[in-house]
Design an enzyme around this catalytic site. Structure first.
Site, PDB file in Angstrom:
ATOM      1  CD  GLU A 148     -21.559   9.133 -11.480  1.00  0.00           C
ATOM      2  OE1 GLU A 148     -20.851   9.007 -12.306  1.00  0.00           O
ATOM      3  OE2 GLU A 148     -21.153   9.074 -10.163  1.00  0.00           O
ATOM      4  CD  GLU A 154     -16.111   6.920 -14.565  1.00  0.00           C
ATOM      5  OE1 GLU A 154     -15.488   8.195 -14.700  1.00  0.00           O
ATOM      6  OE2 GLU A 154     -16.615   6.422 -13.703  1.00  0.00           O
ATOM      7  CE1 TYR A 162     -15.598  10.766 -18.279  1.00  0.00           C
ATOM      8  CE2 TYR A 162     -14.154  10.692 -16.590  1.00  0.00           C
ATOM      9  CZ  TYR A 162     -15.336  10.374 -17.436  1.00  0.00           C
ATOM     10  OH  TYR A 162     -16.392   9.748 -16.851  1.00  0.00           O
ATOM     11  CD  GLN A 188     -22.188   9.313 -16.232  1.00  0.00           C
ATOM     12  OE1 GLN A 188     -23.360   9.352 -15.964  1.00  0.00           O
ATOM     13  NE2 GLN A 188     -21.237   9.448 -15.469  1.00  0.00           N
ATOM     14  CG  ASN A 196     -15.689   5.328  -9.523  1.00  0.00           C
ATOM     15  OD1 ASN A 196     -15.601   4.915 -10.755  1.00  0.00           O
ATOM     16  ND2 ASN A 196     -15.736   6.711  -9.306  1.00  0.00           N
ATOM     17  CD  GLU A 197     -12.377   8.558 -11.211  1.00  0.00           C
ATOM     18  OE1 GLU A 197     -12.520   9.541 -10.902  1.00  0.00           O
ATOM     19  OE2 GLU A 197     -12.577   8.659 -12.697  1.00  0.00           O
TER      20      GLU A 197
HETATM   21  O1  AHR Z   1     -18.459  10.427 -15.029  1.00  0.00           O
HETATM   22  C1  AHR Z   1     -18.519  11.464 -14.178  1.00  0.00           C
HETATM   23  C2  AHR Z   1     -17.457  11.191 -13.036  1.00  0.00           C
HETATM   24  O2  AHR Z   1     -16.089  11.193 -13.575  1.00  0.00           O
HETATM   25  C3  AHR Z   1     -17.528   9.765 -12.462  1.00  0.00           C
HETATM   26  O3  AHR Z   1     -18.581   9.853 -11.508  1.00  0.00           O
HETATM   27  C4  AHR Z   1     -16.187   9.589 -11.943  1.00  0.00           C
HETATM   28  O4  AHR Z   1     -16.051   8.386 -11.644  1.00  0.00           O
HETATM   29  C5  AHR Z   1     -15.445  10.348 -12.830  1.00  0.00           C
HETATM   30  O5  AHR Z   1     -14.418  11.244 -12.097  1.00  0.00           O
END
Ligand code: AHR
Length: 521
Positions: A49, A329, A274, A378, A194-195
């Site tokens: 990103e 992600e 995450y 990332q 995205n999201e």
């Molecule tokens: O990876 C960091 C961020 O986490 C990304 O931009 C977003 O899609 C997610 O919330």
């Protein structure tokens, strides 16, 4: 995030029979007669990103830099990524994607814009479409583009794809040729937003589904080489963790797909998750102890629950598993390193992250019939990175070495393996002590991965196999928080490991907190 008791029970269930006690040998039963799904190499995808030093400095230093580069892209990073055969790279975001306007990143004049999501810094747009495609070409990966649904228009996205992919003489393809690339590019994967339930525009499921249909219809890939079997795969925004609203979201997208008309289609649904433990006052990536080690690993195993839960919803609408679950992600998210810009998401990467990566990759492999793509967040200098850079210096992280060790699993066929995992306990946290997967590579060779989660005790494994010996690599470290630094880059690096097979039995002693991959010869 606190893992629930049912998850622990579930994880123990993959491990049949009574749990092994602390020092008992773990017996693995490998059933090569029941091959499973292909472990798609796209499970080892990356995410880059425009965030902090992920792209600028991490990939792009510019052609005039003193750092060795090819057309502005740093050569050391390219060599390191080639060595892990990156299958695809998701770009340009993330939240950034829904504010990205591709025209600002082509041609000789690149306006400076802002990056409000990530530190509010200036986005120079010097790394744009052509630079990204050049980078992919240099590392040998495929493109996974995220188009702007949040603040862009279907027309803008459609024109980007025409610019990239048409071979006909349109004004956009002529512009592409004038910018140095007459031939059409191949775009393998397209993320539609995205999201979109949060940073991508705070949409309701119904609103997003309307957008999805429009983008899926009009954002076309014109590359003549991608009209048959090699078509671009379109990936919808899916759930982002375990909140109830994501069940509704997943149901809405999958139901829309089931009721689809001839005019639009979809091949993937995204999942973001995450490993955080808690969003406020996040855990540190350095200087932690066994308590934080076990908390993070407990939290990361929630991936099993999420994949199972969303796969079950997808099964209702898509029993033939045409739509892939794309975990585009995932990874650890810690407190920013002291002194770094908090908007840049800079963290260290320890042996804990290597174990975390192995546990997640194994979950994906066990669900390979549905989970056919994943992108760790990332790739460079951001969150759970493969590589960290500082000006001309570069260091490979423990997670990088896991990806290297897992190379034989790219496109391998899953082979069921059962075992008594036993338990590892720290305070009130109990985890499976051992994890393992097996697979046959594309040449038919059997590979085994075993993770010893226990940071204190080694573990002896025993497997009945056909062959004479086993050899491979093992990754461990002196302490739970051991990291590689620019000054000491070889603290956490793989070491060779081998053993003879005696009377059809392979035994291996695995060090505490280790990831081991061996092939059976
Ligand atoms: O990876 C960091 C961020 O986490 C990304 O931009 C977003 O899609 C997610 O919330």
């Amino acid at each position: 995030m606190i893992r629930t008791l049912p998850l622990i029970l579930l994880l123990m269930a993959i491990t049949v029979n009574a749990p092994a006690t602390q020092n008992e040998r773990v017996k693995l039963t490998i059933d090569a007669s029941r091959p499973g799904a292909k472990i798609d190499r796209n499970l080892f995808g990356q995410f880059a990103e425009h965030l902090g030093h992920g792209v600028y400095e991490g990939i792009w230093v510019g052609p005039d830099s003193k750092i060795s580069n090819t057309r502005g892209i740093r050569n050391d990073v390219v060599a390191a990524l080639k060595a892990i055969r990156v299958p695809n790279v998701r770009w340009p975001g993330g939240c950034f994607a829904d504010e990205y306007h591709w025209r600002k990143g082509i041609g000789p004049q690149r306006p400076a814009t802002l990056n409000p999501n990530w530190g509010g810094v200036i986005e120079p747009n010097t790394f744009g479409t052509h630079e990204f495609m050049d980078f992919l070409d240099q590392i040998g990966a495929e493109a996974f583009l995220s188009v702007n649904v949040g603040s862009g228009t279907p027309q803008e996205a459609a024109e980007w794809l025409e610019y990239l992919t048409t071979s006909q003489q349109t004004s956009l393809s002529k512009e592409r040729a004038a910018n140095g690339h007459p031939a059409p590019y191949k775009i393998a994967y397209l993320g539609i937003g995205n999201e979109s339930w949060d940073c991508g525009g705070n949409m309701t499921p119904d609103y997003y589904v309307s957008q999805l249909k429009i983008y899926s219809r009009f954002v076309r890939n014109f590359n003549p080489a991608q009209q048959g079997n090699d078509q671009m795969l379109k990936i919808a925004v899916g759930p982002g963790g375990n909140e109830p609203r994501f069940v509704e979201w997943t149901e809405a997208v999958m139901k829309a797909w089931q009721d689809r008309k001839w005019s639009w289609d979809l091949q993937g649904l995204s999942l973001h998750n995450y490993t955080v433990v808690r969003w406020d006052n996040k855990l540190a990536s350095v200087g932690f102890g066994e308590s934080e080690y076990s908390q993070i690993l407990k939290s990361t195993l929630e991936m099993e629950d999420l994949v199972t839960k969303y796969s079950a919803i997808m099964d209702k609408y898509d029993p033939q598993k045409k739509i892939a679950l794309v975990v585009d992600e995932w990874g650890s998210w810690y407190a920013p390193l002291p002194g770094s810009n908090p908007g840049f998401l800079v963290q260290q990467n320890s042996i804990r992250d290597a174990i975390l990566a192995a546990l997640n990759l194994n979950i994906f492999a066990r669900h390979a019939d549905r989970v056919r793509m994943a992108n760790i967040a990332q790739m460079i200098n951001v969150l759970q990175a493969m590589i960290m850079t500082d000006k001309e210096k570069m260091v490979l992280t423990p997670t990088y070495y896991v990806y290297k060790m897992y190379l034989p699993f790219q496109d391998a066929t899953f082979v069921p393996v059962t075992f008594n995992a036993g338990t590892y306990t720290n305070g009130n946290i109990t985890l499976p002590r051992v994890d393992a997967i097996a697979a046959k590579d594309t040449k038919g060779k059997l590979w085994l991965e075993i993770t010893n989660v226990d940071p204190n005790q080694s573990v002896e494994i025993e497997a009945t196999v056909t062959g004479k010996s086993a050899s491979g690599e093992t990754l461990t470290a002196p302490k739970v928080d051991s990291v590689n630094t620019f000054a000491a880059p070889n603290t956490v690096v793989p070491k060779p490991i081998s053993a003879k097979v005696i009377d059809g039995r392979l035994t291996l002693k695995l060090e505490p907190k280790s990831v081991t991959v061996v092939s059976i010869e």
